[in-house]
Design a protein around this motif. Structure first.
Motif, short mmCIF file in Angstrom:
data_model
loop_
_atom_site.label_atom_id
_atom_site.label_comp_id
_atom_site.label_asym_id
_atom_site.label_seq_id
_atom_site.Cartn_x
_atom_site.Cartn_y
_atom_site.Cartn_z
N SER A 212 26.41 27.06 37.55
CA SER A 212 26.51 25.13 38.23
C SER A 212 28.28 26.03 38.74
O SER A 212 28.63 25.65 40.14
CB SER A 212 26.95 23.91 37.79
OG SER A 212 27.03 24.11 36.24
N ALA A 213 28.87 26.28 37.88
CA ALA A 213 29.88 26.40 38.16
C ALA A 213 30.18 27.71 39.42
O ALA A 213 31.11 28.09 40.26
CB ALA A 213 31.18 26.95 37.54
N ALA A 214 29.87 28.56 38.89
CA ALA A 214 30.22 30.09 39.49
C ALA A 214 28.69 29.97 41.12
O ALA A 214 29.70 29.81 41.82
CB ALA A 214 28.68 30.89 39.06
N HIS B 24 28.11 35.65 35.80
CA HIS B 24 27.14 34.91 36.93
C HIS B 24 27.31 34.70 38.23
O HIS B 24 26.82 34.08 39.21
CB HIS B 24 27.74 33.10 37.13
CG HIS B 24 27.18 33.06 35.07
ND1 HIS B 24 26.15 32.35 34.98
CD2 HIS B 24 28.23 32.51 34.40
CE1 HIS B 24 25.97 32.06 33.46
NE2 HIS B 24 27.41 31.88 33.55
N LEU B 25 27.61 36.77 38.43
CA LEU B 25 27.40 37.45 40.23
C LEU B 25 26.27 36.71 40.78
O LEU B 25 26.14 36.87 42.04
CB LEU B 25 27.46 38.26 39.80
CG LEU B 25 28.12 39.04 41.18
CD1 LEU B 25 29.09 38.70 42.23
CD2 LEU B 25 28.37 40.95 41.08
N GLY B 26 24.79 37.46 40.43
CA GLY B 26 24.45 37.01 40.91
C GLY B 26 23.99 35.28 41.40
O GLY B 26 23.23 35.35 42.39
N ASP B 27 24.73 34.13 40.55
CA ASP B 27 24.37 32.93 41.97
C ASP B 27 25.83 33.13 42.33
O ASP B 27 25.86 31.74 43.36
CB ASP B 27 25.03 31.94 40.27
CG ASP B 27 23.98 32.12 38.96
OD1 ASP B 27 22.70 31.46 39.30
OD2 ASP B 27 24.29 31.75 37.58
N ILE B 28 26.97 33.44 42.09
CA ILE B 28 27.92 33.18 43.70
C ILE B 28 27.60 33.58 44.75
O ILE B 28 27.57 32.93 45.88
CB ILE B 28 28.96 34.20 42.40
CG1 ILE B 28 29.57 33.72 41.87
CG2 ILE B 28 30.24 34.14 43.69
CD1 ILE B 28 30.53 34.24 40.72
N VAL B 29 26.73 34.52 44.90
CA VAL B 29 26.50 35.58 45.70
C VAL B 29 25.63 34.86 46.59
O VAL B 29 25.01 34.61 47.22
CB VAL B 29 26.18 37.23 45.24
CG1 VAL B 29 25.40 37.93 46.91
CG2 VAL B 29 27.29 37.80 44.91
N VAL C 255 35.98 26.87 39.55
CA VAL C 255 36.62 28.19 39.30
C VAL C 255 37.67 27.88 40.42
O VAL C 255 38.21 27.45 40.93
CB VAL C 255 36.05 29.55 40.66
CG1 VAL C 255 36.58 30.19 40.95
CG2 VAL C 255 34.78 29.33 39.41
N VAL C 256 39.47 28.51 39.64
CA VAL C 256 40.36 28.59 40.48
C VAL C 256 41.04 30.05 40.64
O VAL C 256 40.35 30.86 40.01
CB VAL C 256 41.46 27.74 39.74
CG1 VAL C 256 42.68 28.53 40.18
CG2 VAL C 256 40.88 26.58 38.95
N LEU C 257 41.28 30.28 41.60
CA LEU C 257 41.47 32.15 42.43
C LEU C 257 43.36 31.55 41.74
O LEU C 257 44.25 31.35 42.11
CB LEU C 257 41.25 32.24 43.37
CG LEU C 257 40.19 31.91 44.08
CD1 LEU C 257 39.36 32.65 44.86
CD2 LEU C 257 38.88 32.84 42.96
N ILE C 258 43.24 33.16 41.71
CA ILE C 258 45.22 33.86 41.58
C ILE C 258 44.95 34.63 42.07
O ILE C 258 44.46 35.61 42.20
CB ILE C 258 44.74 33.63 39.94
CG1 ILE C 258 44.69 34.77 39.11
CG2 ILE C 258 45.29 32.22 38.87
CD1 ILE C 258 45.28 34.69 37.87
N ASP C 259 46.45 35.64 42.16
CA ASP C 259 47.16 36.65 42.32
C ASP C 259 46.45 37.20 44.21
O ASP C 259 45.93 38.46 43.38
CB ASP C 259 46.68 37.54 41.24
CG ASP C 259 47.76 37.41 39.60
OD1 ASP C 259 48.40 36.51 39.97
OD2 ASP C 259 47.60 37.65 38.85
N PRO C 260 46.35 36.57 44.38
CA PRO C 260 45.88 37.05 46.20
C PRO C 260 45.77 38.86 46.47
O PRO C 260 47.75 38.49 46.48
CB PRO C 260 45.96 35.53 46.78
CG PRO C 260 46.50 34.88 46.41
CD PRO C 260 46.82 35.39 44.90
N ALA C 261 45.94 38.80 47.11
CA ALA C 261 46.33 39.93 48.45
C ALA C 261 45.96 39.36 50.01
O ALA C 261 44.89 40.22 50.01
CB ALA C 261 46.23 41.65 48.65
#
Length: 253
Positions: free
Chosen positions: A58-60, A197-202, A171-177
């Motif tokens: 669910s989070a994905a 859970h990459l499939g759920d993300i995509v 999800v929280v994102l860190i360290d971007p470029a």
């Protein structure tokens, strides 16, 4: 609020400021959550500390939809850095240029792949013949073979699983470029090093913003950048993987 302090005494000029600018720009999109910047100085950055939780489907899915919204917020050009930031940006400890170009292919080949080839050869991780294969792939990309008319997306730019934190709130994102690029690039990097859970993300991403037909076939194109970065400093296995991705890119042309 608990804090996390990252320090680097030998940080090049703008190292932490670029990170802060990227985090704030991504946050402004109102999509995927990014870690909050509390303070930034030349040799350190202070961030909120993120409590971690077990990844879930669910989070994905929520993250996939939110990432699409972040990308949809756009950028002023392909290669454009966060507004107000004029210098290079950084991926890991390595600098890379971020100068806007009119087309994605011209930007990506010249500023995201080619700068790392000479260091990879010098490190002994990429052969001269392998570098020639990669440069042929870059010529194909630069000529526009994979330009599709999409507007520049607002990318995280270093979206491997280690920069995706799973918190109790999602999800929280860190360290971007962070920069303006092609939306498939972030997704391809998630796939390169694996993500729970990459499939759920995509799937959720594709539902929120349908991807162009054949996106999966183009994954090697968008993995050239992270593979070139790793070939420059993390061993010959990445050089071999880079050449393989370049060969698969050429096969698509």
């Amino acid at each position: 609020m608990e804090r996390l302090v990252k320090t680097r005494d030998d940080a090049p000029q703008g190292f932490f400021a670029a990170e802060a600018a990227g985090l704030e720009w991504l946050a402004e999109a109102g999509g995927a959550r990014t870690v909050r910047v509390i303070e930034v100085e030349p040799t350190r950055i202070v961030l909120e500390r993120i409590d971690e939780a077990r990844p879930s489907a669910s989070a994905a899915a929520a993250f996939g939809a939110a990432l699409a919204a972040t990308h949809d917020a756009g950028a002023s050009g392909f290669g454009a850095p966060p507004p107000g930031w004029a210098g290079d940006i950084f991926i890991g400890r390595r600098s890379q240029p971020s100068r806007p170009q009119p087309t994605w292919g011209a930007f990506y080949a010249a500023q995201r792949v080619e700068p790392f080839l000479a260091p990879a050869v010098a490190a002994g991780n990429l052969s001269a013949s392998g570098a020639a294969v990669v440069r042929r792939a870059c010529a194909l990309i630069s000529a526009g073979a994979f330009d599709d008319g999409d507007a520049p997306a607002r990318l995280h730019g270093d979206l491997w699983a280690g920069n995706v934190l799973w918190s109790p709130e999602g999800v929280v994102l860190i360290d971007p470029a962070a920069h303006g690029g092609h939306r498939e690039t972030d997704l391809a990097m998630l796939a390169l090093f694996g993500c729970p859970h990459l499939g759920d993300i995509v799937d959720a991403y594709d539902h929120a913003h349908p991807l162009h037909d054949g996106w999966h076939d183009r994954v090697p194109v968008h993995q050239l950048h992270p593979l070139a970065v790793h070939a420059a400093g993390h061993g010959p296995s990445y050089g071999r993987a880079l050449v393989d991705a370049a060969e698969r890119t050429l096969a698509l042309g």
